[in-house]
Design a protein around this motif. Structure first.
Motif, PDB file in Angstrom:
ATOM      1  N   ILE A  26       1.090  -0.647   0.056  1.00  2.93           N
ATOM      2  CA  ILE A  26      -0.432  -0.004  -0.206  1.00  2.93           C
ATOM      3  C   ILE A  26       0.546   1.131  -0.330  1.00  2.93           C
ATOM      4  O   ILE A  26       1.717   1.180  -0.158  1.00  2.93           O
ATOM      5  N   GLY A  27       0.419   2.118  -0.403  1.00  2.00           N
ATOM      6  CA  GLY A  27       1.052   3.768  -0.120  1.00  2.00           C
ATOM      7  C   GLY A  27      -0.309   4.658  -0.706  1.00  2.00           C
ATOM      8  O   GLY A  27      -1.098   4.072  -1.565  1.00  2.00           O
ATOM      9  N   PRO A  28       0.409   6.101  -0.874  1.00  2.00           N
ATOM     10  CA  PRO A  28      -0.510   6.811  -1.252  1.00  2.00           C
ATOM     11  C   PRO A  28      -0.505   6.890  -2.816  1.00  2.00           C
ATOM     12  O   PRO A  28       0.530   6.778  -3.825  1.00  2.00           O
ATOM     13  N   ASN A  29      -0.895   7.993  -3.297  1.00  3.12           N
ATOM     14  CA  ASN A  29      -1.153   7.682  -4.999  1.00  3.12           C
ATOM     15  C   ASN A  29       0.298   8.233  -5.092  1.00  3.12           C
ATOM     16  O   ASN A  29       1.008   9.356  -4.564  1.00  3.12           O
ATOM     17  N   GLY A  30       1.210   7.903  -6.345  1.00  5.84           N
ATOM     18  CA  GLY A  30       2.485   8.114  -7.085  1.00  5.84           C
ATOM     19  C   GLY A  30       3.383   7.137  -6.047  1.00  5.84           C
ATOM     20  O   GLY A  30       4.652   7.581  -6.168  1.00  5.84           O
ATOM     21  N   HIS A  60      -6.214   0.120  -2.540  1.00  5.97           N
ATOM     22  CA  HIS A  60      -6.767   1.502  -2.046  1.00  5.97           C
ATOM     23  C   HIS A  60      -7.438   0.820  -0.404  1.00  5.97           C
ATOM     24  O   HIS A  60      -8.131   1.589   0.408  1.00  5.97           O
ATOM     25  N   ASP A  61      -8.149  -0.240  -0.619  1.00  4.96           N
ATOM     26  CA  ASP A  61      -9.351  -0.323   0.275  1.00  4.96           C
ATOM     27  C   ASP A  61      -8.559  -1.054   1.098  1.00  4.96           C
ATOM     28  O   ASP A  61      -8.475  -1.820   1.253  1.00  4.96           O
ATOM     29  N   GLN A  68      -6.599  -5.059   5.202  1.00  2.00           N
ATOM     30  CA  GLN A  68      -6.907  -5.350   6.693  1.00  2.00           C
ATOM     31  C   GLN A  68      -7.286  -7.036   6.895  1.00  2.00           C
ATOM     32  O   GLN A  68      -7.023  -7.880   7.604  1.00  2.00           O
ATOM     33  N   ARG A  69      -8.797  -6.840   6.015  1.00  2.90           N
ATOM     34  CA  ARG A  69      -8.990  -8.486   7.067  1.00  2.90           C
ATOM     35  C   ARG A  69      -8.604  -9.390   5.643  1.00  2.90           C
ATOM     36  O   ARG A  69      -8.585 -10.881   5.972  1.00  2.90           O
ATOM     37  N   LEU A  70      -6.945  -9.645   4.627  1.00  2.00           N
ATOM     38  CA  LEU A  70      -7.183 -10.372   3.907  1.00  2.00           C
ATOM     39  C   LEU A  70      -5.814 -10.925   4.661  1.00  2.00           C
ATOM     40  O   LEU A  70      -4.672 -11.893   4.304  1.00  2.00           O
TER      41      LEU A  70
END
Length: 241
Positions: free
Chosen positions: A39-43, A199-200, A205-207
């Motif tokens: 994960i991470g912010p856009n870009g 981004h979800d 976190q469920r996975l």
């Protein structure tokens, strides 16, 4: 995490576009049986990282290794032959072809593929994904979520050991999001390894069991969910500080 050798590994991985580093000397190792969230912010370089680690972009620096062997110069088809599969943020289906025909394309591309066996295998995957009743429908007529499922099915036809999923929940309604989560959990329990970009954060976190966070092309956190959530670098990256 076990201490086995990585199934796939990026070492000092770099990619620049002009003077901008999209991926800046990234180290990332994924071991057999892991379920990793990226994960991470856009870009931040997440999709570029996937493209580099699956042969869809040329590496500018560093190395990618599969089971300890350097494979940085291989095309995407070479990575697929080594058991490295992926889906795309924007689905890349053959819109005018039927659901079943879309499944057959990668299946028949495998060495020594037999059409009758590939058809049976395709229908088995479609049944698992809840798409069996739609096998004769043109892919372009599927909903966005169903297209995501079909792309997952196409990836499964290549018999991957590891699957990189790029934004599998984007544009998907809550019911199909839960279905995709369930399918990934089942496939993981059967022995497949996953790296999931999305981004979800609720779905992630469920996975996942391990979370890797990127910002501006660099890895800023890597570890169990609870520890990463409290990491101050991660909080700053998402707050824009």
């Amino acid at each position: 995490m076990n201490d086995a050798s990585p199934l796939i590994e990026a070492a000092g991985l770099a990619k620049h576009f002009g003077g901008i580093f999209a991926v800046d000397h990234l180290d990332l190792a994924v071991r057999e049986g892991e379920l990793v969230g990226l994960i991470g912010p856009n870009g931040s370089g997440k999709t570029t990282t996937i493209n580099l680690m699956t042969g869809h972009l040329r590496i500018d620096g560093g190395a990618v290794r599969v089971r300890g062997h350097s494979v940085g110069g291989l095309p995407a088809s070479g990575f697929a032959g080594l058991g490295v599969g992926r889906t795309f943020q924007i689905t890349q289906l053959f819109g005018r072809m039927s659901v079943l025909e879309n499944m057959l394309v990668p299946g028949l591309a495998r060495p020594r593929a037999h059409k009758a066996h590939v058809i049976r295998e395709a229908r088995r995957h479609l049944e698992f994904l809840g798409l069996a009743a739609l096998e004769n429908l043109a892919a372009k007529n599927l909903s966005g979520g169903q297209q995501k499922l079909l792309e997952l099915g196409r990836a499964l036809m290549l018999e991957p050991r590891i699957l990189f999923l790029d934004e599998p929940f984007a544009g998907v309604n809550p019911y199909l999001r839960d279905e995709i989560i369930r399918f990934v959990q089942t496939l993981h329990a059967e022995g497949r390894t996953f790296v999931i970009v999305d981004h979800d954060l609720d779905a992630i976190q469920r996975l996942v069991h391990r979370l890797v966070v990127m910002s501006r092309g660099r890895k800023i956190a890597d570890g169990p969910l609870a520890a990463v959530r409290e990491n101050q670098d991660v909080i700053r990256a998402y707050s824009g500080a």
